[in-house]
Scaffold this active site. Structure first.
Site: not given
Ligand code: 6PG
Length: 466
Positions: A127, A181, A184-185, A188
């Site tokens: 990222s 990940k 995480h997105n 986000e």
């Protein structure tokens, strides 16, 4: 002289990772399926140890064994195609790393397939966007730990650093790196939507100018909201359109794109029964934004409250509190998804380290991840960040701001999907005795699904018609 590492896929992310590796004393072999992207990278070079190859076989043979090859290709079928082309060219013990946004289940399938060929496979979440890839991204490697140890020196030296800590930490087996990940997105998506809603409050409820709002974001970025997304939002609001001279934000079409990771986060949460309403709300807000033609028509026939007669009764600091609280709730959902999935799969995800690596390089890097990491260091088994004493105390105070902002949105007809969902998540989570008893009674009434009792163990059924 042999190259120390290879990269396949020379889009901006792949090219920048190659430049980053070369700046850290790696000798980098690069290959792209089409020559145009290779040429673009070659034109940028200024003596860096980056060596392009036109043939995949030459590329593979130029790398020292065991070979370390990082794939930076589009997620999905292209990853499978590259792997299929590589298999006959590789030797036992070589390592393929996938640095794209692959679905963690695809990573697990590829891991198993390559195992039968004695080739090691790591799914590596990266990222930080283009700048992060060049200067230091956050790196989330998943797969066999002993394989990770072989590539760790290369990955650690290109990762972002916060103080003495590298933002590259081994995450867990198989697809764990890509899973982390992915969520995480999802976080986000929620973070971005919450910021957009805070901007809407300042603009449409408090009627501030764009320059005033930019200044507010700059100020917020000096306090506990300090984060990359707040910082870039201030820059975005300061930017003028070269063609019209207007703030650029005002000429950008209000339709949000997406590449799938937020959707996967939501699907995984739904599949495993993990409450993830804020992340899901952010995804659905993107979907609704894409119905532009319908929205423009609906605006002409659907009526809301008359905003002019409403008194805002809002302070800028209420909006700041609301945004902070929304972010805490969204991160709480993301970290609860890590916690629950880790237990489900037996991954033993290092939650405090995940919070630490998110502090630098990645898109959601934020000051308050230090606090999240401290909380998880003290209480690694904490099921939800909301009940950590630090956050519980903070939200006791900040709920006032969030309630005022959400009420104002309701009274003025301004849509605030993620802020209102954050409040509802907070209120639902702190409700010890909910209305789920009525749902259970209804289920038993029409389908004899049975219910539990508060005073006895077991499953009970009532003949409701008698
Ligand atoms: C990152 C980003 C990145 C992502 C883009 C676009 O961590 O560097 O998350 O991986 O691809 O942000 O994502 P969407 O197109 O889905 O918004």
């Amino acid at each position: 002289m042999l190259n120390t590492i290879g990269i396949i896929g020379l889009g901006v992310m792949g090219s920048n990772i190659a430049l980053n590796l070369a700046s850290k004393q790696e000798r980098v072999a690069v290959y792209n399926y089409t020559r145009d992207l290779t040429d673009r990278l070659v034109q940028q070079l200024n003596g860096e140890a980056i060596y392009p190859y036109d043939e995949l076989q030459d590329f593979v043979q130029s790398i020292q064994k065991p070979r370390k090859i990082l794939l930076m290709v589009t997620a999905g079928q292209p990853v499978d195609s590259v792997i299929d082309s590589l298999i006959p060219l590789l030797d036992k013990g070589d390592i393929i790393m996938d640095g794209g946004n692959s679905h963690y289940k695809d990573t697990e399938r590829r891991y198993e397939k390559l195992k039968t060929n004695a080739i090691s496979y790591l799914g590596i979440g990266i990222s930080g966007g283009e700048a992060g890839a060049l200067k230091g991204p956050a790196i989330m490697p998943g797969g066999d730990q002993e394989v990770y140890e072989k590539v760790a020196p290369s990955l650690k030296k290109i990762a972002a650093r916060v103080g003495d800590d590298s933002c590259c930490v081994y995450i867990g087996p198989k697809g764990a790196g890509h899973f982390v990940k992915m969520v995480h997105n999802g976080i986000e998506y929620a973070d971005m939507q919450l910021i957009a809603e805070a901007y809407t409050c300042l603009r449409e409820t408090l009627h501030l100018s764009i320059d005033e709002i930019a200044h507010i974001f700059e100020t917020w970025n000096e306090g506990e909201l300090k984060s990359y997304l707040i910082e870039i939002t201030a820059h975005i609001l300061r930017k003028k359109d070269e063609r019209t001279g207007q703030p650029l934000i005002d000429v950008i079409l209000d339709q949000t794109g997406q590449k799938g990771t937020g959707k996967w986060t939501t699907i995984q949460a739904i599949h495993h029964g993990i409450p993830s309403s804020i992340i899901t709300g952010a995804l659905f807000a993107r979907y609704l934004s894409s119905l532009k033609t319908e929205r423009v028509f609906a605006e002409t026939i659907l009526v809301g409250p008359n905003r002019k007669v409403q008194q805002p009764n809002l302070l800028i600091d209420d909006v700041r509190q609301a945004l902070y609280m929304g972010k805490v709730c969204a991160y709480a959902q993301g970290f609860a998804q890590y916690h629950m999935t880790s237990k489900l799969y037996g991954w033993d995800l290092p939650l405090k380290d995940i919070a630490l690596i998110f502090r630098g390089g990645c898109i959601i890097r934020a000051e308050f991840l230090n606090t999240i990491s401290d909380v998880l260091q003290d209480q690694p088994e904490l099921p939800n960040l909301l009940i950590a004493p630090y956050f519980a105390e903070k939200l006791k105070e900040y709920q006032t701001g969030l309630r005022k902002v959400v009420c104002n949105g309701i009274n003025t007809g301004v849509s605030l999907p993620c802020l209102s969902t954050s409040l509802s998540y907070y209120d639902s989570y702190r409700t010890g005795r909910s209305n789920a008893n009525l749902l259970q009674a209804q289920r038993d009434y029409f389908g004899s699904h049975t219910y539990g009792r508060t005073d006895m163990e077991g499953h009970f059924h009532t003949n409701w018609q008698q």
